[in-house]
Design an enzyme around this catalytic site. Structure first.
Site, mmCIF file in Angstrom:
data_model
loop_
_atom_site.group_PDB
_atom_site.id
_atom_site.type_symbol
_atom_site.label_atom_id
_atom_site.label_comp_id
_atom_site.label_asym_id
_atom_site.label_seq_id
_atom_site.Cartn_x
_atom_site.Cartn_y
_atom_site.Cartn_z
ATOM 1 N N ASP A 42 -13.622 71.295 27.618
ATOM 2 C CA ASP A 42 -14.731 72.159 27.489
ATOM 3 C C ASP A 42 -14.870 72.926 26.024
ATOM 4 O O ASP A 42 -14.076 73.054 24.982
ATOM 5 C CB ASP A 42 -13.926 74.139 28.077
ATOM 6 N N TYR A 47 -19.812 75.346 18.873
ATOM 7 C CA TYR A 47 -17.976 76.077 19.079
ATOM 8 C C TYR A 47 -18.000 75.515 17.193
ATOM 9 O O TYR A 47 -17.063 74.958 16.578
ATOM 10 C CB TYR A 47 -17.286 75.081 19.773
ATOM 11 N N LYS A 76 -22.079 72.122 26.505
ATOM 12 C CA LYS A 76 -23.435 73.499 27.171
ATOM 13 C C LYS A 76 -24.853 73.394 25.877
ATOM 14 O O LYS A 76 -24.676 72.824 24.577
ATOM 15 C CB LYS A 76 -22.824 74.024 27.193
ATOM 16 N N HIS A 109 -25.550 77.838 28.254
ATOM 17 C CA HIS A 109 -24.296 78.698 27.176
ATOM 18 C C HIS A 109 -24.806 79.917 28.038
ATOM 19 O O HIS A 109 -23.866 80.358 28.072
ATOM 20 C CB HIS A 109 -24.478 77.752 26.075
#
Ligand code: A2P
Length: 316
Positions: A42, A47, A76, A109
């Site tokens: 994921d 990130y 996302k 997201h």
């Protein structure tokens, strides 16, 4: 590995979370995970580590540890690319970073939008109201990404049942997934029932309590999952660890679960949790722990004047 069948695809029920995995650590973690047997990663551009994840994914494919078809990769759409004309470009950037030609699952997201040049808002002027960039228009752009073969499936994260209902009402392609915070302190039983009835899968994020969140995202006196006495007691009974009980609990509820780790031993420990089966009485005891406690409450997107509020994000 346990899989959930959803229409024409099978998704590994257990995956590796990469939120908070630091650059310099996530590359090794993804490689170790794939060697252990993880088949679901994921990811998200938010990130800021997709580049390293991609390097690991490529090397593991080159070394024949894993084939692309056996992998499930989710990423996302970040909040600064909600404008329909920005969606495909954002997905292409993620594909470049992950060194893939398609994703398995592409998720919105947050039901929150920023101006395109903003990575994380510093002032209320950095936000875009959803009235200006409606989710249904962003969704149409995601649907086009499916048509173009850039992702097999699409879905959302952090959507309330109300927002899911609105989305379903106008969607040509129904969302496969809602990725939300789920753990014994936030069990969201109504959401589980709602999604089951509409054939939407749920992914449980922060299943272990995400204690490595940045300080600014943590509240004082947050309850700890990993040291909870009920969880510890069940772990002892099964000769398992608290983390394994939390992961197994998510799987017993038929949700996908994506614990994050960058530590070889904990990666192995978490993977082994797929083999742990909780008993009816264990599930009943854990059901009593629900206090509706949100760790990731979206307050960081709810600055006064931004147009967004915590209550509005969750429709609570
Ligand atoms: P680490 O990456 O050093 O293993 P979440 O998945 O809820 O976001 O939680 C991630 C946090 O839990 C990280 O701090 C991670 O640390 C830690 N963690 C991951 N697996 C375990 C485990 N089996 N036992 C204890 N802590 C764990």
């Amino acid at each position: 590995m346990k899989y959930y069948k959803h229409l024409d695809v099978s998704i590994p029920a257990f995956g590796l979370g990469t939120w908070k995995s630091q650059k310099g650590e996530v590359y090794e973690a993804v490689k170790q995970a794939l060697q252990i047997g993880y088949r679901h990663i994921d990811c998200a551009p938010a990130y800021t580590n997709e580049n390293e994840v991609g390097k690991a994914l490529q090397e593991m494919q080159d070394d024949k540890i894993v084939q692309r078809d056996d992998l499930w990769v989710t990423s996302k759409l970040w909040n600064n690319a909600h404008k329909p004309e920005d969606v495909e470009g954002a997905l292409q950037k993620t594909l470049t970073d992950l060194r893939l030609d398609h994703l398995d699952l592409f998720l919105i997201h947050w039901p929150v939008a920023f101006k395109p040049e903003v990575f994380f808002p510093k002032s209320p002027a950095d936000y875009l109201p959803l009235e200006e960039v409606p989710i249904r228009e962003t969704w149409q752009a995601l649907e086009e990404c499916v048509e173009k073969g850039l992702t097999r499936k699409i879905g959302v994260c952090n959507f309330s049942t109300k927002k899911l209902e609105d989305l379903l009402a106008g969607a040509t392609v129904a969302p496969m997934m809602n990725q939300i915070e789920l753990h014994p302190y936030l069990q969201q039983q109504d959401m589980l029932t709602f999604c089951k009835e509409r054939n939407i899968l749920l992914t449980a994020y922060s299943p272990l309590g995400s204690s490595d969140r940045p300080k600014g995202m943590k509240k004082k006196d947050e309850p700890s999952l990993l040291t909870n006495k009920v969880i510890a007691g069940i772990a002892e009974k099964h000769q398992a660890t608290p983390a394994q009980v939390l992961i197994s609990w998510a799987l017993e509820r038929q949700t996908v679960v994506i614990p994050k780790s960058v530590n070889a031993e904990r990666l192995q420990e978490n993977y082994a949790a797929v083999e742990l089966h909780l008993e009816v009485e264990d599930m009943a005891a854990i059901a009593q722990l629900d206090i509706g406690y949100r760790l990731v409450d979206g307050a960081f997107f709810a600055a006064p004047g931004s147009g967004y509020t915590v209550a509005g994000i969750w429709d609570e």
